[in-house]
Design an enzyme around this catalytic site. Sequence first.
Site, PDB file in Angstrom:
ATOM      1  N   LYS A  53       0.833  -1.202   0.000  1.00  0.00           N
ATOM      2  CA  LYS A  53       0.000   0.000   0.000  1.00  0.00           C
ATOM      3  C   LYS A  53       0.872   1.258   0.000  1.00  0.00           C
ATOM      4  O   LYS A  53       0.633   2.182  -0.785  1.00  0.00           O
ATOM      5  CB  LYS A  53      -0.937   0.002   1.220  1.00  0.00           C
ATOM      6  CG  LYS A  53      -2.083  -0.982   1.071  1.00  0.00           C
ATOM      7  CD  LYS A  53      -2.875  -1.177   2.359  1.00  0.00           C
ATOM      8  CE  LYS A  53      -3.939  -2.256   2.159  1.00  0.00           C
ATOM      9  NZ  LYS A  53      -4.651  -2.617   3.392  1.00  0.00           N
ATOM     10  N   GLN A  97      -4.320  -0.926   9.615  1.00  0.00           N
ATOM     11  CA  GLN A  97      -4.366  -2.263   9.017  1.00  0.00           C
ATOM     12  C   GLN A  97      -5.021  -3.259   9.982  1.00  0.00           C
ATOM     13  O   GLN A  97      -4.635  -3.362  11.142  1.00  0.00           O
ATOM     14  CB  GLN A  97      -2.929  -2.715   8.662  1.00  0.00           C
ATOM     15  CG  GLN A  97      -2.841  -4.042   7.954  1.00  0.00           C
ATOM     16  CD  GLN A  97      -3.497  -4.034   6.557  1.00  0.00           C
ATOM     17  OE1 GLN A  97      -3.353  -3.087   5.801  1.00  0.00           O
ATOM     18  NE2 GLN A  97      -4.229  -5.088   6.246  1.00  0.00           N
ATOM     19  N   ASP A 120     -10.526   3.726   4.312  1.00  0.00           N
ATOM     20  CA  ASP A 120     -10.987   2.335   4.200  1.00  0.00           C
ATOM     21  C   ASP A 120     -12.507   2.274   4.091  1.00  0.00           C
ATOM     22  O   ASP A 120     -13.068   1.242   3.737  1.00  0.00           O
ATOM     23  CB  ASP A 120     -10.564   1.553   5.466  1.00  0.00           C
ATOM     24  CG  ASP A 120      -9.405   0.600   5.196  1.00  0.00           C
ATOM     25  OD1 ASP A 120      -9.186   0.253   4.010  1.00  0.00           O
ATOM     26  OD2 ASP A 120      -8.734   0.205   6.162  1.00  0.00           O
TER      27      ASP A 120
END
Length: 285
Positions: A53, A97, A120
């Site tokens: 990422k 994460q 997200d």
Amino acid sequence: MATRIDGKKLSAELLTSVAQNAAEFQREFGLRPGLAVVLVGEDPASQVYVRNKTARATESGLNSTEYRLPTETTQAALNDLIEELNSDPEVHGILVQLPLPEHLDEEQVIAAISPAKDVDGFHPENVGALSVGKDALVPCTPQGCMIMLQQTLGNLSGKHAVVVGRSNIVGKPMASLLLQANCTVTIVHSRTPEPEKLARQADILVAAVGIPEMIGSEWVKPGATVIDVGINVIERDGKRKLVGDVDYAAVEPIAHAVTPVPGGVGPMTIACLIKNTLLAARAQQ
Ligand code: NAD
């Protein structure tokens, strides 16, 4: 034989346009769109995801910063970091994460992220906005699946979509996006009797289960488009191998189009994360 939906190629195209946008953003506002990626603990898969990422973000012209915290990090310390990032004007997107180590409360951590920086799309405010069809930061994996479906099939209106799996991060938002695109949507899950019978009615089948190669030919209607979200590591012939939730070899002769693993949904997820960061940055400026 089914067409292979090339997530690598599609994600590269998306990233090229996002990089142009990021360069324009920098010219306009004198700073790069900023992404903060927070990783708690040593989970090997998470370390790979975070590395990918941040690498893609940097290549696309974002200012990407990794925060690596030890496994024993407390909820209070993690909240303090999120608070700091929430109020940093150079950080436009925050990604924590998942999964977090067991002693940390994921729901509480997600709720602590400013909804405007929640790239997200997991914050309840963004989840609610998506479900009532308002502008929101949309979860990256289902967003990437929708792009692949629209590229493959064009207009999705009236198609019957079956989503296998009902998680908050994939199955449920996937179903919301398919509904928004005027599909008829069925969700099947671990308590659904004979889920393969329902799946066999689908024009679009999305598998987000986490069971290696569970979806065989008996789940697929001839001519269906199959999106494989699963990422599973298995041992085969003494070697570690990455496979999806779909048995690609079994489904390929029947389906119209299928996404491979690797090289399907995975790269699209990352490209949509970078795209979300840019959207968040523009909204905040
Ligand atoms: P999860 O474990 O949270 O949810 C799995 C879902 O599958 C559950 O809703 C459960 O009801 C359903 N399920 C379990 N067994 C079933 C069965 N026998 N029949 C029908 N449904 C069943 O998983 P998740 O977070 O949604 O992830 C699913 C998979 O997608 C995993 O392999 C994960 O690694 C992968 N994933 C990939 C990406 C990507 O970028 N490609 C992103 C997120 C998750």
